[in-house]
Design an enzyme around this catalytic site. Structure first.
Site, PDB file in Angstrom:
ATOM      1  N   CYS A 378       0.833  -1.201   0.000  1.00 16.13           N
ATOM      2  CA  CYS A 378       0.000   0.000   0.000  1.00 16.13           C
ATOM      3  C   CYS A 378       0.874   1.259   0.000  1.00 16.13           C
ATOM      4  CB  CYS A 378      -0.989  -0.032   1.154  1.00 16.13           C
ATOM      5  SG  CYS A 378      -2.419   1.002   0.802  1.00 16.13           S
ATOM      6  N   HIS A 502      -3.510  -4.820   0.435  1.00 13.03           N
ATOM      7  CA  HIS A 502      -2.989  -5.339   1.714  1.00 13.03           C
ATOM      8  C   HIS A 502      -3.020  -6.870   1.680  1.00 13.03           C
ATOM      9  CE1 HIS A 502      -2.489  -1.718   4.134  1.00 13.03           C
ATOM     10  NE2 HIS A 502      -3.486  -1.222   3.413  1.00 13.03           N
ATOM     11  N   GLU A 504      -1.427  -8.956   3.309  1.00  9.47           N
ATOM     12  CA  GLU A 504      -1.264  -9.608   4.619  1.00  9.47           C
ATOM     13  C   GLU A 504      -2.592 -10.109   5.194  1.00  9.47           C
ATOM     14  OE1 GLU A 504      -0.999  -6.391   3.990  1.00  9.47           O
ATOM     15  OE2 GLU A 504      -1.498  -5.101   5.700  1.00  9.47           O
TER      16      GLU A 504
HETATM   17  N1  GLN Z   1      -1.799   6.734   3.048  1.00  9.18           N
HETATM   18  C1  GLN Z   1      -1.878   6.052   1.811  1.00  9.18           C
HETATM   19  C2  GLN Z   1      -3.226   6.244   1.136  1.00  9.18           C
HETATM   20  O1  GLN Z   1      -4.153   6.671   1.754  1.00  9.18           O
HETATM   21  C3  GLN Z   1      -1.588   4.575   1.983  1.00  9.18           C
HETATM   22  C4  GLN Z   1      -2.611   3.872   2.799  1.00  9.18           C
HETATM   23  C5  GLN Z   1      -2.142   2.550   3.324  1.00  9.18           C
HETATM   24  O2  GLN Z   1      -0.960   2.256   3.300  1.00  9.18           O
HETATM   25  N2  GLN Z   1      -3.066   1.757   3.825  1.00  9.18           N
HETATM   26  O3  GLN Z   1      -3.377   5.986  -0.029  1.00  9.18           O
END
Ligand code: GLN
Length: 527
Positions: A378, A502, A504
């Protein structure tokens, strides 16, 4: 037991944070091991509507379900132990129920009646339990916090009423208590547990079983004392000392009198087949020739719960690759080259806000330049493209999130402006990505399409692809319409892979996630 739906309520006493979630999940795992279909739900008494805006440093990770619910990390335990996919229905929060109740009151749905905690909130809790129970033969409900807390009273009352309405015989109440060891007198002290059990009885719930959590193994006399003072038969008390892996809890629960109670309750006979858990425990305990050191570049390094699922995914991948692993937390705000030098692979997990962003960009750049294996999750993808764009000549490349005045190689998604601090407004839950044929990502997954869970607001700005590619990073997966970048990778690199999702959250202890396996495999090759 016929087809009648059964319910197991897991409550806690003395203090919270002693493993109620793991206990609830493990009870489910034991039943599953006997072929019983289970469902599970967490009830949280606090007034947040979901876990999306909770500070992860205080509360641990925000676990995201396939339908995009932002939930408590206990839902992660449930999914890993039970290998089922949960939804918003499995996460019940007082804040959500109250906000719905108040909206109904404003809409005139109560026809002039007084709206009260009892019966309206308690009724809403019971409805939420019925909703979540659909489909399971045994439905497990964990009540967050500890019994006797002011804020959990409505939940305790609701489950008491619930057991009355569905029939007490269809409910099993399991109370998890903590028994401290007093160093000065060198003895286990059962008094707080006795009081906690008497509190529960005071609310009209006579527990069927007690889980006795201790730091070190306690003698049977501790269980006997608790049994005597609580009226819970000794064979239904279970000592649960700390162990080196939570995945052993199902095995421990399936050994004693508690298992007989559980089996009888669920209408099954004979021992459960716990071989799956035994294999995991054996993997955990076996020593391997190689140890892979993973550098986790992050902001909240004081609370490992913040990255709980990432750590579990690394564990599963290491077991899969038959290596020992060692996680080194690299503080993104102070990270130096020597910190990156010292590890075999780098992982930048999800995150929000500008603090520490330069350290994460530096980690990605280091991996790009040095050939050190890198997995970006992410935010870890976003810093990877920033690092590549800078390397490719766009010196001031940045994300809107960190520096709105910069060339925004990571920009805000359509419709997301102005929502930065509002709950439930991110791109959340399952989305499909189409992977480029022949790419590292496609090979690692062994597929050309992949569904993963998401939680982000910003995305890669494809106007800057040239600079990003000049820096050595290419897009290897997008949303089906091509508008959103889902995966990037470095072509001439042993393993430099990043995803906007994500992964994970979809790793399981016995089914490691391919992207994590890819990282561990690549790191293993270098040592
Ligand atoms: N802050 C970043 C976004 O909002 C990444 C979010 C995250 O890593 N879950 O896109």
């Amino acid at each position: 037991m016929g087809n009648k739906q059964k319910y197991i309520f897991v409550t806690g006493g003395v203090l919270s944070g002693v493993g109620k979630g793991i206990t609830a999940a493990s009870i489910g795992a034991v039943l599953q091991a006997k072929g019983v279909k289970v469902s599970i739900q967490k009830c949280d008494p606090y007034l947040n509507v979901d876990a999306g805006l909770l500070n992860p440093a205080e509360h641990g990770e925000c676990y995201v379900t396939k339908d995009g619910a932002e939930t408590d990390l206990d839902l992660g335990h449930y999914e890993r132990f039970l290998d089922i996919e949960l939804t918003q229905r499995n996460a019940t929060l007082a804040g959500r129920l109250l906000s719905n109740l108040i909206a109904d009151e404003r809409a005139g749905k109560f026809h002039g009646k007084t709206v009260q905690l009892v019966p309206h909130l308690t009724g809403a809790i019971q409805n939420a339990i019925h909703d979540a129970a659909e489909g399971g033969k045994v439905h497990i409900v964990e009540i967050g916090g500890t019994v006797g807390d002011y804020e959990s009273l409505s939940f305790v009352e609701a489950i008491r009423e619930f057991s009355q309405s569905v029939g007490r015989a269809n409910c099993l109440f399991v109370h998890v208590v903590y028994v401290p060891f007093l160093g000065t007198s060198k003895e286990f002290k059962t008094k707080p547990a006795q009081n906690a059990l008497s509190d529960l009885r005071g609310f009209g719930i006579m527990p069927d079983a007690v889980m006795i959590r201790t730091d070190d193994p306690a003698p049977q006399s501790v269980a006997e004392k608790i049994s005597l003072f609580s009226g819970v038969p000794i064979q239904h008390t279970q000592l649960l000392p700390n162990i080196d892996t939570v995945y052993e809890v199902p095995i421990n629960l399936a050994k004693n009198g508690f298992y007989d109670l559980l089996a009888e309750f669920a209408g099954v006979r004979g021992p459960a087949d716990l071989s799956k858990w035994q294999t995991i425990v054996n993997e955990h305990r076996s020593e391997h020739k190689k140890t892979v050191t993973i550098g986790l570049v992050a902001k909240y390094i004081d609370n490992v719960d913040t990255y709980y699922s990432v750590v579990e995914a690394i564990k599963a991948a290491s077991w899969h690759e038959k290596v020992d692993f060692n996680i080194v937390w690299i503080n993104a705000e102070t990270a130096k080259k020597k910190d990156f030098d010292a590890v075999d692979a780098l992982l930048v997990p999800g995150g929000f806000g500008a603090r520490g962003s330069e350290g994460k960009i530096a980690a990605a750049r280091y991996a790009l330049d040095s050939g050190k294996p890198y997995l970006g999750i992410c935010l870890g993808l976003q810093v990877a493209v920033i690092a590549a764009a800078r390397k490719g000549g766009l010196k001031k490349a940045n994300s809107h999130e960190f520096d709105p005045g910069s060339p925004q190689v990571v920009y805000i998604m359509n419709g997301q402006e102005g929502k930065e601090s509002t709950g439930g407004t991110l791109r959340l839950g399952d989305y499909t990505a189409v992977l480029k044929k022949g790419s590292k990502v496609a090979k690692t997954y062994g597929a050309l399409e992949q569904v993963e869970r998401h939680r982000h607001r910003y995305e890669v700005n494809q106007q800057y692809l040239e600079a990003i590619e000049n820096g050595g990073v290419v897009v290897s997966g997008t949303s089906p319409d091509g508008s959103l970048v889902e995966y990037v990778e470095a072509s001439d690199h042993p393993y430099f892979v990043a995803t906007q999702s994500h992964p994970e959250f979809r790793s399981r202890p016995d089914r490691a996630h391919p992207l994590f396996v890819g990282l561990i495999k690549a790191a293993k090759r270098t040592i």
